[in-house]
Design an enzyme around this catalytic site. Structure first.
Site, mmCIF file in Angstrom:
data_model
loop_
_atom_site.group_PDB
_atom_site.id
_atom_site.type_symbol
_atom_site.label_atom_id
_atom_site.label_comp_id
_atom_site.label_asym_id
_atom_site.label_seq_id
_atom_site.Cartn_x
_atom_site.Cartn_y
_atom_site.Cartn_z
ATOM 1 N N GLY A 164 0.795 -1.354 -0.096
ATOM 2 C CA GLY A 164 -0.140 0.028 -0.149
ATOM 3 C C GLY A 164 0.834 1.343 -0.041
ATOM 4 N N GLY A 165 2.002 1.000 -0.387
ATOM 5 C CA GLY A 165 2.994 2.383 -0.763
ATOM 6 C C GLY A 165 3.402 2.862 0.794
ATOM 7 N N GLU A 200 17.197 -0.485 -1.637
ATOM 8 C CA GLU A 200 17.062 -0.332 -3.187
ATOM 9 C C GLU A 200 17.590 0.620 -3.751
ATOM 10 O OE1 GLU A 200 13.552 -3.202 -4.476
ATOM 11 O OE2 GLU A 200 13.080 -1.031 -5.002
ATOM 12 N N HIS A 235 2.943 7.031 -3.472
ATOM 13 C CA HIS A 235 3.210 5.725 -4.090
ATOM 14 C C HIS A 235 2.025 4.867 -4.253
ATOM 15 C CE1 HIS A 235 7.317 6.503 -3.127
ATOM 16 N NE2 HIS A 235 7.194 6.593 -1.667
ATOM 17 N N ARG A 291 -2.920 -11.547 -6.316
ATOM 18 C CA ARG A 291 -4.639 -11.411 -6.317
ATOM 19 C C ARG A 291 -4.959 -10.257 -7.414
ATOM 20 N NH1 ARG A 291 -4.041 -5.755 -5.474
ATOM 21 N NH2 ARG A 291 -2.330 -5.467 -4.103
HETATM 22 P P1 ADP Z 1 3.745 -1.550 -2.371
HETATM 23 O O1 ADP Z 1 3.710 -2.807 -2.021
HETATM 24 O O2 ADP Z 1 3.853 -0.527 -0.846
HETATM 25 O O3 ADP Z 1 2.891 -0.952 -3.071
HETATM 26 P P2 ADP Z 1 6.030 -1.299 -4.251
HETATM 27 O O4 ADP Z 1 7.315 -1.731 -4.001
HETATM 28 O O5 ADP Z 1 5.013 -2.045 -5.045
HETATM 29 O O6 ADP Z 1 5.505 -0.963 -2.760
HETATM 30 O O7 ADP Z 1 6.170 0.246 -4.873
HETATM 31 C C1 ADP Z 1 5.332 1.091 -4.766
HETATM 32 C C2 ADP Z 1 5.524 2.624 -5.395
HETATM 33 O O8 ADP Z 1 6.758 3.119 -4.899
HETATM 34 C C3 ADP Z 1 6.165 2.173 -7.160
HETATM 35 O O9 ADP Z 1 5.323 2.155 -7.812
HETATM 36 C C4 ADP Z 1 7.064 3.474 -7.120
HETATM 37 O O10 ADP Z 1 6.415 4.635 -7.712
HETATM 38 C C5 ADP Z 1 7.881 3.620 -5.760
HETATM 39 N N1 ADP Z 1 8.947 2.916 -5.797
HETATM 40 C C6 ADP Z 1 9.245 1.752 -5.252
HETATM 41 N N2 ADP Z 1 10.367 1.175 -5.316
HETATM 42 C C7 ADP Z 1 11.185 2.244 -5.702
HETATM 43 C C8 ADP Z 1 12.522 2.531 -6.191
HETATM 44 N N3 ADP Z 1 13.521 1.608 -6.052
HETATM 45 N N4 ADP Z 1 12.721 3.801 -6.709
HETATM 46 C C9 ADP Z 1 11.934 4.487 -6.887
HETATM 47 N N5 ADP Z 1 10.590 4.413 -6.517
HETATM 48 C C10 ADP Z 1 10.252 3.277 -6.082
#
Ligand code: ADP
Length: 450
Positions: A164-165, A200, A235, A291
């Site tokens: 969920g960002g 990361e 996010h 999902r």
């Molecule tokens: P969640 O599971 O909380 O949704 P994600 O790993 O899918 O988290 O990441 C959600 C969003 O966060 C991505 O779509 C992107 O916008 C941002 N994000 C995630 N990882 C990175 C990264 N390494 N660099 C820049 N933005 C990132």
């Protein structure tokens, strides 16, 4: 096939699942909290069971109450929708122990992808390119400093159990590390009960592009192309579209084939989404969602494949009737997540809808569970519905979207419709020229006035 499906969710996704069940001739059971007695999914289901008071932890996340509801109604399967228990491997196991099917992947895959560190390792092993980062969880601040130095600043710290960002922080210099790690650790512990963190490389201007997959659990799997979900706030996705304005057919086929091959190798069952950041022509895996996703209608509109119906079929029969070369992409689709919130401050705006007029016409779809006089309860997310528009070309799709947004009337609560009306007129959006930070930069410029 199943005889009766209990839908362990609420709102538009409960209704979406109910529609697929009806088409398949499967009886439906709605569950609801005391705050959702008047919800549309409750009205339209064949049976309904109240599973607890308003807080989600006492109702939609209440496993004993859901089991009792299965028992009372004789439901032989549960569809979890998205959110709530949809990625809870233990829930899937408990259902199986009670001879109820969980409509989703096997628990081992939910668990694997639920741990984002394990998921990244698995992706790398399966030949899927990942974002450069720490190989595992990080221990001391000193170790984090060393790892961040190796990766190169800026870095992003993320929670292994995140979703969920939440639980993500950008770190630009070594001096910022200790405070960012402490904040991320606290957020992860409070939000997910697990404070494992990983690092990361922070990508400055990537796009978020995700691949939809379907698997039969026996080694057959296909992909249904991509969705571009780069327009985000905090996010969280706001606007999704497919195909991505940034990809051409060979690039799509290449990443799609890589992902489908990986899903065949792990014998993935059901629907899933493999998410990437796309930067400078290269894909970097970030996570997999095991999902159905909020934005699945984008794919449905450009493939004519009913994803929820396929998901139910796969869970019931483990039979994938579709072949990769039978998947034909046509036209363009855009989805807007319509929330009951102030378009400028984003403050939630629950309350009674006193007038509701959804748009219609060719190529316009509204997935929503609200109606005239419906009172949006304050206890859950603020999604009112999704407007999905399809056109032969992206240009036609945008034209139709502007028309549909003009027609949409939701009175009584504030919504983010003004945001979408503004976005659909923006040059960068019209040109398809945007990245994951574009929307926050746009909002930061004060482009939208109260
Ligand atoms: P969640 O599971 O909380 O949704 P994600 O790993 O899918 O988290 O990441 C959600 C969003 O966060 C991505 O779509 C992107 O916008 C941002 N994000 C995630 N990882 C990175 C990264 N390494 N660099 C820049 N933005 C990132």
């Amino acid at each position: 096939m199943f005889d009766k499906i209990l839908i362990a969710n609420r709102g538009e996704i409960a209704l979406r699942v109910l529609r697929a069940c009806k088409e398949l001739g499967i009886a439906t059971v709605a569950v609801h909290s005391t705050a959702d007695e008047d919800a549309m999914h409750v009205r339209l289901a064949d049976e309904s069971v109240c599973i607890g008071p308003p807080p989600a932890k006492d109702s939609y996340l209440n496993i004993p109450a859901l089991l009792a509801a299965c028992e009372i109604t004789g439901a032989d399967a549960v569809h979890p929708g998205y959110g709530f228990l949809s990625e809870n491997a233990r829930f899937a196991e408990i259902l199986a122990e009670h001879n109820v099917h969980f409509i989703g992947p096997r628990p081992e895959h939910i668990r694997l992808m639920g741990d984002k560190i394990a998921a990244k390792r698995a992706a790398a092993r399966l030949g899927i390119p990942t974002v450069p980062g720490s190989a595992g969880g990080i221990g001391s601040d000193e170790e984090a400093r060393r790892l961040a130095g190796d990766i190169g600043f800026p870095v992003m710290v993320k929670a292994a159990a995140g979703g969920g960002g939440r639980g993500m922080k950008v770190i630009r210099t070594a001096a910022d590390l200790p405070s960012a790690l402490a904040a991320a650790r606290a957020e992860a512990k409070a939000g997910f009960g697990d404070d494992t963190l990983y690092l990361e490389k922070y990508l400055e201007r990537p796009r978020h592009i995700e691949i939809q997959v379907l698997g039969d659990g026996k080694g057959r799997a296909i992909h249904l192309g991509e969705r571009d979900c780069s327009l985000q706030r905090r996010h969280q996705k706001v606007w999704e579209e497919g195909p991505s304005p940034a990809l051409n057919a060979p690039a799509r086929d290449a990443i799609g084939d890589t992902v489908a091959r990986a899903m065949r190798e792990i014998k993935y069952l059901g629907v899933g989404t493999v998410e990437f950041l796309y930067d400078d022509g290269a894909f970097h895996f970030i996570e997999m969602n095991t999902r159905i996703q909020v934005e699945h209608p984008v794919t449905e509109m450009i493939t004519d494949i009913d994803l929820v119906l396929e998901q139910i079929r796969l869970a019931a029969d483990n039979d994938l009737q579709l072949a990769q070369d039978g998947v034909k992409f046509h036209g363009h689709a855009i989805e807007c997540r319509i929330n009951a919130e102030n378009a400028v401050s984003f403050r939630p705006s629950p309350g009674k809808i006193i007038h509701y007029h959804p748009p219609g016409g060719l190529g316009v779809r509204v997935d929503s569970a609200v109606y005239h006089g419906y009172a949006i309860p304050p206890f859950y997310d603020s999604l009112v519905g999704k407007l999905i528009v399809h056109g032969k070309t992206r240009g036609e799709c945008l034209m139709r979207l502007r028309r549909a947004l003009d027609e949409f009337v939701i009175d009584g609560v504030e919504t983010n419709l003004p945001l979408f009306r503004a976005l659909a007129q923006e040059k960068d959006i019209i040109d398809g020229d945007y990245h994951i930070h574009w929307l926050e930069e746009f909002l930061g410029r004060g482009a939208l006035q109260p």
